[in-house]
Design a protein around this motif. Structure first.
Motif, PDB file in Angstrom:
ATOM      1  N   GLY A 180       8.190 -24.277 -67.266  1.00 33.98           N
ATOM      2  CA  GLY A 180       6.996 -23.436 -67.310  1.00 33.98           C
ATOM      3  C   GLY A 180       7.266 -21.995 -66.945  1.00 33.98           C
ATOM      4  O   GLY A 180       6.329 -21.199 -66.859  1.00 33.98           O
ATOM      5  N   ALA A 181       8.522 -21.623 -66.718  1.00 32.77           N
ATOM      6  CA  ALA A 181       8.847 -20.262 -66.291  1.00 32.77           C
ATOM      7  C   ALA A 181       9.248 -19.398 -67.486  1.00 32.77           C
ATOM      8  O   ALA A 181       9.867 -19.870 -68.439  1.00 32.77           O
ATOM      9  CB  ALA A 181       9.979 -20.291 -65.273  1.00 32.77           C
ATOM     10  N   ASP A 200      17.003 -22.647 -64.855  1.00 27.73           N
ATOM     11  CA  ASP A 200      16.847 -21.304 -65.413  1.00 27.73           C
ATOM     12  C   ASP A 200      18.177 -20.737 -65.893  1.00 27.73           C
ATOM     13  O   ASP A 200      18.258 -20.125 -66.956  1.00 27.73           O
ATOM     14  CB  ASP A 200      16.222 -20.380 -64.373  1.00 27.73           C
ATOM     15  CG  ASP A 200      14.798 -20.784 -64.006  1.00 27.73           C
ATOM     16  OD1 ASP A 200      14.232 -21.658 -64.690  1.00 27.73           O
ATOM     17  OD2 ASP A 200      14.264 -20.227 -63.030  1.00 27.73           O
ATOM     18  N   LEU A 201      19.240 -20.921 -65.110  1.00 29.71           N
ATOM     19  CA  LEU A 201      20.554 -20.425 -65.540  1.00 29.71           C
ATOM     20  C   LEU A 201      20.982 -21.095 -66.840  1.00 29.71           C
ATOM     21  O   LEU A 201      21.445 -20.428 -67.777  1.00 29.71           O
ATOM     22  CB  LEU A 201      21.594 -20.679 -64.448  1.00 29.71           C
ATOM     23  CG  LEU A 201      23.042 -20.337 -64.824  1.00 29.71           C
ATOM     24  CD1 LEU A 201      23.203 -18.879 -65.213  1.00 29.71           C
ATOM     25  CD2 LEU A 201      23.993 -20.687 -63.673  1.00 29.71           C
ATOM     26  N   MET A 239      24.356 -19.316 -55.386  1.00 29.22           N
ATOM     27  CA  MET A 239      23.802 -20.639 -55.121  1.00 29.22           C
ATOM     28  C   MET A 239      23.264 -21.265 -56.403  1.00 29.22           C
ATOM     29  O   MET A 239      23.336 -22.485 -56.596  1.00 29.22           O
ATOM     30  CB  MET A 239      22.702 -20.531 -54.067  1.00 29.22           C
ATOM     31  CG  MET A 239      23.198 -19.973 -52.735  1.00 29.22           C
ATOM     32  SD  MET A 239      21.836 -19.354 -51.699  1.00 29.22           S
ATOM     33  CE  MET A 239      22.738 -18.326 -50.537  1.00 29.22           C
ATOM     34  N   THR A 240      22.732 -20.431 -57.294  1.00 24.51           N
ATOM     35  CA  THR A 240      22.264 -20.905 -58.600  1.00 24.51           C
ATOM     36  C   THR A 240      23.397 -21.556 -59.373  1.00 24.51           C
ATOM     37  O   THR A 240      23.238 -22.626 -59.972  1.00 24.51           O
ATOM     38  CB  THR A 240      21.683 -19.723 -59.401  1.00 24.51           C
ATOM     39  OG1 THR A 240      20.583 -19.158 -58.690  1.00 24.51           O
ATOM     40  CG2 THR A 240      21.231 -20.155 -60.779  1.00 24.51           C
ATOM     41  N   ILE A 241      24.563 -20.919 -59.372  1.00 22.63           N
ATOM     42  CA  ILE A 241      25.722 -21.468 -60.080  1.00 22.63           C
ATOM     43  C   ILE A 241      26.151 -22.786 -59.452  1.00 22.63           C
ATOM     44  O   ILE A 241      26.434 -23.768 -60.159  1.00 22.63           O
ATOM     45  CB  ILE A 241      26.871 -20.448 -60.080  1.00 22.63           C
ATOM     46  CG1 ILE A 241      26.468 -19.196 -60.864  1.00 22.63           C
ATOM     47  CG2 ILE A 241      28.146 -21.061 -60.674  1.00 22.63           C
ATOM     48  CD1 ILE A 241      27.432 -18.029 -60.721  1.00 22.63           C
ATOM     49  N   MET A 242      26.189 -22.845 -58.123  1.00 25.04           N
ATOM     50  CA  MET A 242      26.543 -24.099 -57.450  1.00 25.04           C
ATOM     51  C   MET A 242      25.535 -25.197 -57.771  1.00 25.04           C
ATOM     52  O   MET A 242      25.907 -26.362 -57.985  1.00 25.04           O
ATOM     53  CB  MET A 242      26.630 -23.881 -55.946  1.00 25.04           C
ATOM     54  CG  MET A 242      27.803 -23.046 -55.490  1.00 25.04           C
ATOM     55  SD  MET A 242      27.829 -22.874 -53.678  1.00 25.04           S
ATOM     56  CE  MET A 242      27.241 -21.192 -53.480  1.00 25.04           C
TER      57      MET A 242
END
Length: 347
Positions: free
Chosen positions: A27-28, A96-97, A121-124
């Protein structure tokens, strides 16, 4: 009249993108920008807590001459609308990524992914996603950590880990407005997030970005960071990776970078930048861009022939900084400084 959430002139002002689009993730709606020439090797960058695409401006300026640089606003930041109450989680960051990678890369194309702070942290968080494994040729984890941020942080320098946890929990979850960008608030932000040698222009650029983040968004994501546990994700990030940290980082101190270097399956290099704080891509964009260029040259097909822009040999660039049998971690064997010298060598 309210000032824009970034500086509008000088090297820290965001350059105009070649193309802008909205990437839909669940939904983003994520504001996304593409800089640099079509067909050039790709770098995808994820910013940190309370920041925006503008944070990467000096790195984008450096790379976009010969790279395709893709940046996006994390949900609730910059020009990406805030999600609903259930939209704040490390799972959402990973979603998202992956959505940005799928929307901006050509079929079969791979990119170097870089993340600062919450972007790392997103990548992890996305380490287990098949799309990340297929799309990421290498990763740069910049000024970040995987777990227990509140106990290690030194923004509020209490003596015990439990005291620091309690104090930083209040700081991370606060909805208190930061107020206007002023000499007082800039001094506070510099203390918390930047090294003592940061220039007034760098502090101004950082303050304009951070103060533009909505208080509710800042609080929601701060609570996610307080409960962060991504050590398992870091241990499953099965791509060549590098770690960058400033030695004066109070938010994610050097201990986090060294811990990451010890658990990443394929850590190629740990770079400790002397005297820099948490905002390394703003404080020394050239050093961060150099590491991204090196990863592109070494790991993106057709981007180079083993050339290492940092001035070290290709063999040295392949040296693991993780805990392989019989080998020392990057922290134990001597982390490389920005100038390429080992810690302890004469400058």
């Amino acid at each position: 009249m309210k000032r824009p959430g970034h500086v509008t002139s000088g090297p820290y002002a965001p350059p105009p993108p070649r193309r802008a689009l909205h990437v839909v993730s669940g939904g983003a709606r994520l504001h996304t920008e593409i800089h640099g020439p079509e067909g050039a090797p790709a770098v995808v960058l994820a910013h940190g807590w309370t920041c925006s695409t503008a944070f990467w401006a000096p790195v984008v300026r450096d790379l976009a001459a010969d790279h395709r640089v893709i940046v996006y606003d994390q949900r609730g930041h910059g020009r990406s609308p805030a999600p609903g109450p259930g939209g704040y989680s490390t799972t959402a960051l990973a979603d998202d990524l992956v959505a940005v990678l799928e929307a901006t890369l050509a079929p079969g194309e791979r990119a170097v992914v870089g993340g600062h702070s919450m972007g790392g942290m997103t990548i992890m968080a996305a380490a287990d996603r098949p799309a990340l494994r297929e799309r990421a040729a290498a990763a740069l984890l910049c000024s970040t950590g995987a777990a227990d941020l509140s106990a290690e942080s030194r923004v509020i320098p209490l003596r015990t880990p439990e005291g620091r946890r309690r104090a930083h929990r209040l700081m991370l979850g606060s909805r208190a407005p930061l107020g206007p960008v002023s000499p007082v608030t800039k001094a506070a932000l510099k203390y918390a997030t930047m090294g003592a040698g940061s220039s007034p222009e760098q502090v101004e650029a950082c303050a304009r970005i951070v103060h533009a983040c909505p208080t509710g968004v800042r609080s929601h994501w701060g609570r996610v960071l307080y409960g962060l546990e991504l050590t398992g994700g870091a241990a499953r990030l099965a791509v060549p990776a590098e770690v960058v940290v400033g030695t004066a980082d109070r938010l994610t101190p050097v201990v986090h970078a060294r811990r990451l270097a010890s658990v990443l399956p394929d850590c190629r290099r740990l770079t400790e930048l002397p005297g820099l704080g948490h905002m390394t891509p703003l404080e020394n964009p050239g050093a961060v861009a150099t590491r991204l260029r090196a990863l592109v040259a070494d790991h993106v097909a057709g981007a180079g022939s083993g050339r290492n822009p940092a001035g070290t040999s290709a063999a040295a660039g392949e040296e693991s900084c993780g805990q392989a049998p019989g080998r020392k971690t990057g922290a134990e064997s001597g982390a490389r400084r920005e100038d390429g010298k080992e810690k302890g060598e004469a400058a």
